[in-house]
Design a protein around this motif. Structure first.
Motif, PDB file in Angstrom:
ATOM      1  N   ALA A 242       0.834  -1.211   0.000  1.00 38.12           N
ATOM      2  CA  ALA A 242       0.000   0.000   0.000  1.00 38.12           C
ATOM      3  C   ALA A 242       0.865   1.257   0.000  1.00 38.12           C
ATOM      4  O   ALA A 242       0.574   2.228  -0.700  1.00 38.12           O
ATOM      5  CB  ALA A 242      -0.935   0.000   1.207  1.00 38.12           C
TER       6      ALA A 242
ATOM      7  N   THR B 216      -2.869   8.844   4.859  1.00 35.18           N
ATOM      8  CA  THR B 216      -3.074   8.531   3.443  1.00 35.18           C
ATOM      9  C   THR B 216      -3.052   7.029   3.204  1.00 35.18           C
ATOM     10  O   THR B 216      -3.786   6.517   2.361  1.00 35.18           O
ATOM     11  CB  THR B 216      -2.007   9.201   2.552  1.00 35.18           C
ATOM     12  OG1 THR B 216      -0.706   8.703   2.895  1.00 35.18           O
ATOM     13  CG2 THR B 216      -2.049  10.709   2.685  1.00 35.18           C
ATOM     14  N   THR B 217      -2.236   6.326   3.965  1.00 32.97           N
ATOM     15  CA  THR B 217      -2.152   4.878   3.793  1.00 32.97           C
ATOM     16  C   THR B 217      -3.405   4.189   4.311  1.00 32.97           C
ATOM     17  O   THR B 217      -3.920   3.260   3.672  1.00 32.97           O
ATOM     18  CB  THR B 217      -0.885   4.334   4.474  1.00 32.97           C
ATOM     19  OG1 THR B 217       0.249   5.007   3.902  1.00 32.97           O
ATOM     20  CG2 THR B 217      -0.736   2.847   4.275  1.00 32.97           C
TER      21      THR B 217
ATOM     22  N   TYR C 156      -6.013   4.837   1.704  1.00 29.92           N
ATOM     23  CA  TYR C 156      -5.728   4.008   0.534  1.00 29.92           C
ATOM     24  C   TYR C 156      -6.213   2.571   0.763  1.00 29.92           C
ATOM     25  O   TYR C 156      -6.870   1.981  -0.093  1.00 29.92           O
ATOM     26  CB  TYR C 156      -4.221   4.039   0.238  1.00 29.92           C
ATOM     27  CG  TYR C 156      -3.815   3.201  -0.939  1.00 29.92           C
ATOM     28  CD1 TYR C 156      -3.776   3.750  -2.221  1.00 29.92           C
ATOM     29  CD2 TYR C 156      -3.460   1.866  -0.791  1.00 29.92           C
ATOM     30  CE1 TYR C 156      -3.403   2.983  -3.312  1.00 29.92           C
ATOM     31  CE2 TYR C 156      -3.090   1.100  -1.876  1.00 29.92           C
ATOM     32  CZ  TYR C 156      -3.067   1.655  -3.129  1.00 29.92           C
ATOM     33  OH  TYR C 156      -2.713   0.890  -4.216  1.00 29.92           O
TER      34      TYR C 156
ATOM     35  N   VAL D 186       3.077  10.181   1.490  1.00 26.39           N
ATOM     36  CA  VAL D 186       2.606   8.996   2.211  1.00 26.39           C
ATOM     37  C   VAL D 186       2.792   9.216   3.703  1.00 26.39           C
ATOM     38  O   VAL D 186       3.855   9.625   4.154  1.00 26.39           O
ATOM     39  CB  VAL D 186       3.396   7.738   1.774  1.00 26.39           C
ATOM     40  CG1 VAL D 186       3.026   6.549   2.626  1.00 26.39           C
ATOM     41  CG2 VAL D 186       3.161   7.441   0.312  1.00 26.39           C
TER      42      VAL D 186
ATOM     43  N   GLN E  36       1.350   4.016  -3.638  1.00 28.74           N
ATOM     44  CA  GLN E  36       0.994   5.435  -3.668  1.00 28.74           C
ATOM     45  C   GLN E  36       2.084   6.210  -4.400  1.00 28.74           C
ATOM     46  O   GLN E  36       2.685   7.135  -3.869  1.00 28.74           O
ATOM     47  CB  GLN E  36       0.784   5.940  -2.243  1.00 28.74           C
ATOM     48  CG  GLN E  36      -0.370   5.244  -1.538  1.00 28.74           C
ATOM     49  CD  GLN E  36      -0.479   5.671  -0.104  1.00 28.74           C
ATOM     50  OE1 GLN E  36      -0.885   6.797   0.183  1.00 28.74           O
ATOM     51  NE2 GLN E  36      -0.106   4.791   0.812  1.00 28.74           N
TER      52      GLN E  36
ATOM     53  N   GLU F 285     -10.116   2.280   0.949  1.00 25.18           N
ATOM     54  CA  GLU F 285     -10.734   2.339  -0.381  1.00 25.18           C
ATOM     55  C   GLU F 285     -10.649   1.012  -1.111  1.00 25.18           C
ATOM     56  O   GLU F 285     -11.502   0.694  -1.930  1.00 25.18           O
ATOM     57  CB  GLU F 285     -10.045   3.416  -1.227  1.00 25.18           C
ATOM     58  CG  GLU F 285     -10.321   4.822  -0.781  1.00 25.18           C
ATOM     59  CD  GLU F 285      -9.445   5.844  -1.495  1.00 25.18           C
ATOM     60  OE1 GLU F 285      -8.709   5.465  -2.439  1.00 25.18           O
ATOM     61  OE2 GLU F 285      -9.489   7.027  -1.100  1.00 25.18           O
ATOM     62  N   ARG F 286      -9.638   0.233  -0.804  1.00 21.58           N
ATOM     63  CA  ARG F 286      -9.408  -1.030  -1.507  1.00 21.58           C
ATOM     64  C   ARG F 286      -9.769  -2.257  -0.680  1.00 21.58           C
ATOM     65  O   ARG F 286      -9.517  -3.377  -1.092  1.00 21.58           O
ATOM     66  CB  ARG F 286      -7.950  -1.086  -1.948  1.00 21.58           C
ATOM     67  CG  ARG F 286      -7.699  -0.125  -3.101  1.00 21.58           C
ATOM     68  CD  ARG F 286      -6.259   0.309  -3.181  1.00 21.58           C
ATOM     69  NE  ARG F 286      -6.085   1.285  -4.253  1.00 21.58           N
ATOM     70  CZ  ARG F 286      -6.351   2.577  -4.150  1.00 21.58           C
ATOM     71  NH1 ARG F 286      -6.822   3.061  -3.026  1.00 21.58           N
ATOM     72  NH2 ARG F 286      -6.167   3.389  -5.170  1.00 21.58           N
TER      73      ARG F 286
END
Length: 127
Positions: free
Chosen positions: A52, A65-66, A69, A61, A56, A72-73
């Motif tokens: 992850a 943000t991680t 990320y 990062v 990015q 979202e996945r």
């Protein structure tokens, strides 16, 4: 006689991940680490987090943000969850050791891969 596969070094892994989460602006740290380790050098949890961070591309990062990320996945829990990632980010890593940490993990990963190949060869002989 069965030999045990080399284990993961979770302490070193977590220190390296903390570096990647907390000092991403250091020139070349992510690239240096990526040139040394493979995702398979990490434990399953560490691998999810490392992938992850590396995915990015070019983005700033950090833990926030991680986490976003991964959310979202659908991979946040596989990477240890938000609390784990925040805890890593709250540590004060020895960022100058990113290279040595990455080399340690890569060495262990290579030993695990060689061990797996040897076991597969032994199984093939016995079949």
């Amino acid at each position: 006689m069965k030999h045990q596969a080399p284990t993961y070094d979770l302490e070193t892994e977590r220190a390296l991940l903390a570096i990647l989460l907390t000092v991403p602006e250091l020139p070349g740290v992510r690239a240096e680490v990526a040139a040394i380790v493979e995702p398979s050098d990490f434990s399953p949890q560490g691998r999810a987090l490392y992938e992850a961070i590396q995915a990015q591309n070019g983005a700033a990062v950090d833990a926030l943000t991680t986490v976003a990320y991964l959310e979202e996945r659908g991979g946040l829990e596989r990477a240890g969850g938000e609390g784990f990632i925040q805890k890593l980010a709250s540590t004060v890593p020895a960022f100058h050791l990113a290279g040595p940490y990455a080399r340690r993990l890569a060495g262990l990963g290579e030993k695990r891969r060689r061990h797996e190949k040897a076991e597969a060869a032994a199984r093939a002989i016995l079949e």
